[in-house]
Design a protein around this motif. Structure first.
Motif, mmCIF file in Angstrom:
data_model
loop_
_atom_site.group_PDB
_atom_site.id
_atom_site.type_symbol
_atom_site.label_atom_id
_atom_site.label_comp_id
_atom_site.label_asym_id
_atom_site.label_seq_id
_atom_site.Cartn_x
_atom_site.Cartn_y
_atom_site.Cartn_z
ATOM 1 N N HIS A 61 0.850 -1.184 0.000
ATOM 2 C CA HIS A 61 0.000 0.000 0.000
ATOM 3 C C HIS A 61 0.887 1.236 0.000
ATOM 4 O O HIS A 61 1.800 1.362 0.828
ATOM 5 C CB HIS A 61 -0.935 0.016 1.201
ATOM 6 C CG HIS A 61 -2.060 0.997 1.045
ATOM 7 N ND1 HIS A 61 -2.621 1.662 2.108
ATOM 8 C CD2 HIS A 61 -2.725 1.430 -0.060
ATOM 9 C CE1 HIS A 61 -3.595 2.452 1.676
ATOM 10 N NE2 HIS A 61 -3.666 2.331 0.357
ATOM 11 N N GLN B 93 -2.742 -1.969 4.920
ATOM 12 C CA GLN B 93 -3.225 -0.611 4.697
ATOM 13 C C GLN B 93 -2.310 0.345 5.445
ATOM 14 O O GLN B 93 -1.808 0.033 6.537
ATOM 15 C CB GLN B 93 -4.657 -0.454 5.211
ATOM 16 C CG GLN B 93 -5.692 -1.220 4.425
ATOM 17 C CD GLN B 93 -6.153 -0.469 3.186
ATOM 18 O OE1 GLN B 93 -6.818 0.567 3.280
ATOM 19 N NE2 GLN B 93 -5.795 -0.978 2.028
ATOM 20 N N GLN C 287 -9.657 -2.716 5.316
ATOM 21 C CA GLN C 287 -9.880 -1.302 5.042
ATOM 22 C C GLN C 287 -9.554 -0.541 6.321
ATOM 23 O O GLN C 287 -9.779 -1.030 7.433
ATOM 24 C CB GLN C 287 -11.320 -1.033 4.611
ATOM 25 C CG GLN C 287 -11.654 -1.491 3.205
ATOM 26 C CD GLN C 287 -10.970 -0.671 2.135
ATOM 27 O OE1 GLN C 287 -11.332 0.472 1.896
ATOM 28 N NE2 GLN C 287 -9.973 -1.248 1.484
#
Length: 556
Positions: free
Chosen positions: A312, A352, A392
Motif C-alpha cells: 500500500h 493498509q 480497510q
C-alpha cells in the motif's frame, strides 16, 4: 371590488367554463389546469392601478385601439347597452358579467381570454434589478435553471452567470478542476459560464454511467493467455501486472501498449501507482519502482525472503507484506528500507497505510496495528477464526474480512472490536470503505453495503440480476458501486438504494469460463482485466469511456 378584482373574477369564470362546460362538470378530456400563468398581485404591476381595461392596456405600452372583431357591423343598441352597464355598481357589473359568460359559446370565451390574458402576464425577472433577479434564480435547481435560460435572451444572460453556476456546482459536488474545461461548442458571441459547462458535462457523464450511453470498449491485448493479477489506472495511463513476470503500460486514449516493464524473474502479484510512478511486488521476493513514462526501473528493493503478496502506497512511502511474515516500509524515492515490522507468524495477506499507522492482516488469523516509526505493534486484533484476506482502514476504524465468513469492525485507537458483521456465507475477498459506508464483495456471489458505525447491513446487492459466481473486485464511483465476478460480468448498483442498474460488461464467454479479474475506475473511465481459466476468453483489458462528448470532439 376594484378593477383588478373584477377582471380576475371574469377570468376565473371564463377558465371554469372552458375547462368544465356550461353545466359545471369537467370535460372528459383529462386535461389538467396549467399552473403558474405568471399573474402578479396588483401592487406588483403599477403604483396607481388604472380604472379601466383600456387604461391598463395603455399602461402596458399597447395601443388604445386593439384589433376589433370583423364579423360585421356592431349590433343596434350596443351603445345603449354599454351605457346601462356603466351606470351599474361594481357588484351589479359582476353579476351581469357572470350571467353574460354563462351565455357565451366556447369560441367567444376564448376570444375574451386572448384579449385579457396578455395584460396580466409579467416578465418579473426582467423588471427586477440584476442582483435581485440573480438572487431569485439561486432558488432554482440546476435543471430548472437550464430551462429558464430558454425563456428569452435576457433570461439566458442571467442564467449564464458564472458565480451563480459556481454555487450550483458546489451544491452538486462538481469540482473546480472540472470547471476549467470550457465547452468548445459554444456559439460565437455567446458567453458560456465555465461552471455551467462543468455541470452539464458532469450531468452527461452521470447519465452515461447509469444508462449505458457509451462507445464500444477499447480492447487491449498483450499478456497472451496469462492471468492479469493486478491493475492500476492513473490519468491516461493504465498499468497491468501479470503472472508472465511483466507489467505493461497502456494508453487509455488509444488503447496501444506503450511499453513493457521487464525485470522481475517471477510473477507479478501486486502493484501500486501514483501519477507515473509504479511499484510492483513479485514472487521473486523483490519490489521494483518504475517510471511508467520511460519504462525505466528506478529501484529494485531487496529484503523480503519470500513472495511479496501485498502493498500500500501513501505519499512517498510504500509498505509491503510478504509470505515471509514481515512487513517492510520503503522510501520510494531512494529505494531504502526504513523499517521492518515483525510479529505475524504466517503470511501477510493484506496491508493498509494512512501515513501514520500500518494495519496488516495475515494467514495467522490476526490483524495488527503498527507504529511504523518505532516498529512497535500497538494492537493485535484477535477474533477471526480463519485467514484474513482483506482490510480497510480510514484512520478511525479498521475493517477486516476473513475466510471465516465474518467481517469485523475495530477501533483503531483502542483495538477493541466494535461490530461483527455477519451475513456473508464465504470468503470476503474485497472491500471499500468511505464516509463510514462499507461495501464488501464475497465468494458467495453477493455484495453487501454496511454502516460501520451501527453495524447495520443497509443493502444486499442481489436479486434476479445478482452475480452468479464469486465477486472478484469492487469499487465506489460517483455514488455507484461497481462489482466484477467470476461469472464474466461487471455490474453497476446504486449505492443509496441498493438497486441493480445494469451490466456494464458482459463477456461472450460469461457462464462458461469467462472471468473479470480486476476493475479500476475514474470519474469518466472504467478499465476491466478479463480472461478465462479454460481458454474460452482471451486475456485482455477493456476500457470504457463515459465522457462521450469530448471523445467525439477529439475525433472530429
Amino acid at each position: 371590488m376594484g378593477f383588478y378584482g373584477t377582471l380576475k373574477l371574469i377570468f376565473y369564470k371564463m377558465k371554469r367554463k372552458l375547462d368544465h362546460g356550461p353545466d359545471g362538470r369537467p370535460f372528459p378530456s383529462g386535461k389538467k389546469h396549467c399552473k403558474g400563468n405568471g399573474y402578479l398581485s396588483p401592487s406588483c404591476l403599477v403604483q396607481a392601478p388604472p380604472t379601466t381595461f383600456g387604461d391598463l392596456r395603455l399602461a402596458n405600452g399597447h395601443s388604445a385601439q386593439r384589433r376589433r372583431v370583423t364579423s360585421g357591423p356592431p349590433p343596434s343598441g350596443l351603445q345603449d347597452w354599454l351605457h346601462i352597464f356603466q351606470t351599474w355598481s361594481g357588484p351589479e357589473r359582476l353579476l351581469a358579467l357572470d350571467e353574460l359568460i354563462d351565455r357565451c359559446e366556447t369560441s367567444q370565451v376564448k376570444h375574451m381570454m386572448q384579449v385579457i390574458e396578455p395584460q396580466f402576464q409579467r416578465d418579473f425577472i426582467s423588471l427586477l434589478p440584476k442582483e435581485l433577479a440573480l438572487y431569485v434564480l439561486t432558488f432554482l435547481a440546476p435543471r430548472d435553471l437550464l430551462q429558464a435560460a430558454q425563456t428569452c435572451r435576457y433570461w439566458r444572460i442571467l442564467a449564464e452567470d458564472n458565480l451563480l453556476w459556481r454555487e450550483k456546482c458546489r451544491e452538486e459536488g462538481v469540482s473546480e478542476s472540472a470547471s476549467s474545461r470550457r465547452r468548445k461548442c459554444a456559439r460565437p458571441g455567446v458567453a458560456v459560464s465555465p461552471w455551467k459547462s462543468a455541470y452539464i458535462r458532469q450531468h452527461r457523464i452521470e447519465n452515461n454511467w447509469r444508462k449505458g450511453d457509451t462507445r464500444e470498449p477499447l480492447v487491449l491485448k498483450g499478456h497472451d493467455d496469462h492471468v492479469i493479477t493486478c491493475l492500476q489506472f492513473s490519468g491516461d495511463l493504465i498499468v497491468s501486472g501479470s503472472d508472465d513476470n511483466t507489467l505493461k503500460v497502456w494508453s487509455a486514449i488509444t488503447g496501444k501498449c506503450l511499453r513493457t516493464l521487464t525485470g522481475h524473474s517471477g510473477g507479478v502479484w501486486c502493484s501500486q501507482m501514483s501519477v507515473a510512478t509504479v511499484i510492483s511486488g513479485s514472487t521473486d521476493r523483490t519490489l521494483r519502482v518504475w517510471d511508467a513514462e520511460s519504462g525505466e526501473c528506478v529501484h529494485t528493493l531487496y529484503g523480503h525472503t519470500s513472495t511479496v503478496r501485498c502493498m500500500h502506497l501513501h505519499g512517498n512511502r510504500v509498505v509491503s507484506g510478504s509470505r515471509d511474515t514481515t512487513l517492510r516500509v520503503w522510501d520510494v524515492s531512494t529505494g531504502r528500507c526504513e523499517h521492518v515490522l515483525t510479529g505475524h507468524v504466517a503470511a501477510v495477506r493484506c496491508v493498509q497505510y494512512d501515513g501514520r499507522r500500518v494495519v496488516s492482516g495475515g494467514y495467522d488469523y490476526m490483524v495488527k496495528v503498527w507504529d511504523p516509526e518505532t516498529e512497535a505493534c500497538l494492537h493485535t486484533l484477535q477474533g477471526h477464526t480463519n485467514r484474513v484476506y482483506s482490510l480497510q482502514f480510514d484512520g478511525a476504524f479498521v475493517v477486516s474480512g476473513s475466510l471465516d465468513t465474518s467481517i469485523r469492525v475495530w477501533d483503531a485507537e483502542t483495538g477493541g472490536c466494535v461490530h461483527t458483521l455477519t451475513g456473508h456465507q464465504s470468503l470476503t475477498s474485497g472491500m471499500e470503505l468511505r464516509d463510514n459506508i462499507l461495501v464488501s464483495g464475497n465468494a458467495d456471489s453477493t455484495v453487501r453495503v454496511w454502516d460501520v458505525r451501527t453495524g447495520q447491513c443497509l443493502h444486499t446487492l442481489q436479486g434476479p440480476n445478482k452475480h452468479q459466481s464469486a465477486v472478484t473486485c469492487l469499487q465506489f464511483c460517483r455514488g455507484l458501486v461497481l462489482s466484477s465476478s467470476d461469472d464474466g460480468t461487471v455490474k453497476l448498483w446504486d449505492l443509496k438504494t441498493g438497486a441493480w442498474l445494469r451490466d456494464v460488461v458482459a463477456l461472450q464467454s460469461r457462464g462458461s469460463g469467462g472471468v473479470v479479474w480486476r476493475i479500476r475506475a475514474s470519474d469518466t473511465r472504467l478499465v476491466c482485466a478479463a480472461g478465462s481459466r479454460n481458454g474460452t476468453e482471451e486475456t485482455k483489458l477493456l476500457v470504457l469511456d463515459f465522457d462521450l462528448d469530448d471523445r467525439k470532439k477529439e475525433t472530429d
